[in-house]
Design an enzyme around this catalytic site. Structure first.
Site, short mmCIF file in Angstrom:
data_model
loop_
_atom_site.label_atom_id
_atom_site.label_comp_id
_atom_site.label_asym_id
_atom_site.label_seq_id
_atom_site.Cartn_x
_atom_site.Cartn_y
_atom_site.Cartn_z
N PHE A 289 -93.75 -81.39 -14.37
CA PHE A 289 -92.49 -82.04 -13.97
C PHE A 289 -92.30 -81.51 -12.64
CE2 PHE A 289 -88.23 -83.04 -12.57
CZ PHE A 289 -88.32 -84.55 -12.60
N ASP B 40 -94.67 -73.39 -10.00
CA ASP B 40 -93.40 -74.04 -10.01
C ASP B 40 -92.57 -73.24 -10.69
OD1 ASP B 40 -91.15 -75.67 -10.36
OD2 ASP B 40 -92.20 -77.48 -10.26
N LYS C 44 -82.77 -74.90 -9.30
CA LYS C 44 -82.01 -74.96 -10.54
C LYS C 44 -80.84 -73.90 -10.44
CE LYS C 44 -84.33 -77.59 -14.01
NZ LYS C 44 -83.27 -78.87 -13.75
#
Length: 413
Positions: free
Chosen positions: A143, A228, A257
């Site tokens: 993702f 990532d 995040k």
């Protein structure tokens, strides 16, 4: 049921839900609960009920709710300077970039989110490699965000439905299969992009040697390796970055995040010699690196360092492991327990959604993903008492789910 705390002083959850129905585009499946304040790993709703949140802010609240030093840094910065364009020098941006690169390498660029960070990393990979190199290899169950290139990089068909044709140039490899990756990499490959630990894909930790194998393939092919680290970055694995956890250095890594303790912030870090390829005019982010987010990021990083939260994260990871791993033997619906710092996944043989719902009814916020994985992303400063309380509730709910499964199958879960 969650305990009642202070009398409600906010608009009720029902009233807020009515406002949503009238005025907000319904593109999120929302719980009918209005969360109004938080502290540490606890959060309260408008009716005064408290919840223990082991998935705070979907991983964005890296230090839990309202971390004092981050709150104070935001207050101080907001009273002095919130935003200036990137055409000026921004002291806080330089300081946070220095903080990050001193703990990794290279140079940093800032944006607002993980998807933007993915876009920047992919553009940089294409800009830095020869023009004929444009392909990117990513991995099944990965993702990388929801903008167009990011969602194309996300090798999960459910996120592609209705969006075709997708952006060209992406190839998807099965996870942990170096031979399959080698078959997909060719002279047109600009980069391989991977999460060092898959988060949304089910908290999947790669076997020893896999990430180094990708590093070797990139070196042989003249391609860049992109990590990532949107979910793993800033201490979640017990090290500043997962590249340190696994001993493999990428050419570029992305962040978002929790990097600014809950304030919107994303970014990339790349090797020094790659950085000039992101030349003026080729990429930008209007709000990226603004003083407010940078002050929050610095306060987050300094809190992690000065309060010893990397070590605490590893200690709490062992506490979770000690509580949950015995379930593999004692609970027939628990297939595996995966722990990497404050990333925890419990693989079930039954749907995980009902377990998530049962925990919420008992005041514990967790997540489920990939249909059958219970996922936790606790704050780095989660306390031992919070871990014990959360695990006790989760274990009870998993026991109830096992009993229900046994009833439905006539005794064999």
């Amino acid at each position: 049921m969650p305990a009642l705390a202070d009398p409600p002083t906010f608009r009720s959850s029902v009233e807020t839900a009515a406002l949503f129905e009238r005025a907000v585009i319904p593109n999120y499946p929302r719980l009918p609960i209005s969360l109004v304040r938080g502290e540490g790993s606890r959060v309260w709703d408008a009716e005064g009920r408290s919840y223990l949140d082991l998935f705070p802010g979907w991983g964005c609240n890296l230090l839990g709710y309202a971390p004092p030093r981050v709150v104070e840094a935001i207050r101080e910065q907001a009273g002095r300077l919130i935003h200036v364009p990137n055409t000026w020098l921004i002291e806080e941006q330089a300081a946070f970039a220095d903080f990050l690169t001193q703990r990794s390498f290279g140079k940093a660029f800032f944006c607002n989110s993980g998807a933007e960070a993915t876009e920047a990393a992919l553009k940089l990979a294409r800009l830095h490699t020869p023009e004929e190199k444009y392909r990117v290899v990513t991995f099944e169950k990965g993702f990388h965000g929801r903008t167009f290139a990011a969602v194309t990089a996300t090798a999960q068909p459910k996120y592609h439905a209705g969006l075709g044709p997708l952006m060209p140039g992406f190839r998807y490899a099965p996870l942990n299969d170096l031979d399959a990756v080698r078959e997909l990499v060719d002279a047109e490959t600009a980069a391989i992009m991977i999460e060092p630990v898959q988060g949304e894909g089910g908290v999947n930790v790669h076997p020893p040697g896999f990430l180094q194998g990708l590093r070797d393939i990139c070196d042989e092919a003249g391609a860049l390796l992109i990590f990532d680290e949107v979910q793993t970055g800033m201490g979640r694995t017990g090290h500043w970055f997962a590249s340190e956890t696994f001993g493999v250095r990428p050419d570029i890594f992305t962040l978002a995040k929790g990097v600014a303790g809950g304030v919107a912030c994303g970014g990339i870090v790349c090797r020094d010699e790659i950085a000039p390829s992101l030349r003026p005019g080729m990429h930008a982010s209007t709000f990226g690196g603004n003083p407010l987010a940078m002050a929050a990021g610095l306060a987050t990083g300094r809190t992690i360092e000065e309060e010893g939260l990397l070590e605490h994260c590893l200690d709490m990871a062992e506490r979770f492991r000690g509580a949950l791993e015995p379930l593999i033997e004692s609970n027939p619906i628990v297939e595996a327990v995966r722990v990497c710092g404050m990333m925890i996944g419990v693989q079930l043989t039954v749907p995980a959604g009902p377990v998530q719902d049962a925990c919420l009814k008992r005041g514990l916020i967790i997540n489920s993903t990939q249909g059958s994985v219970v996922r936790l992303l606790p704050a780095l400063n989660v306390t031992a008492e919070d871990v014990d309380e959360g695990c006790a509730i989760l274990i009870d709910c998993l026991s109830d789910a096992a009993d229900l499964a046994a009833d439905e199958t006539g005794g064999g879960a």
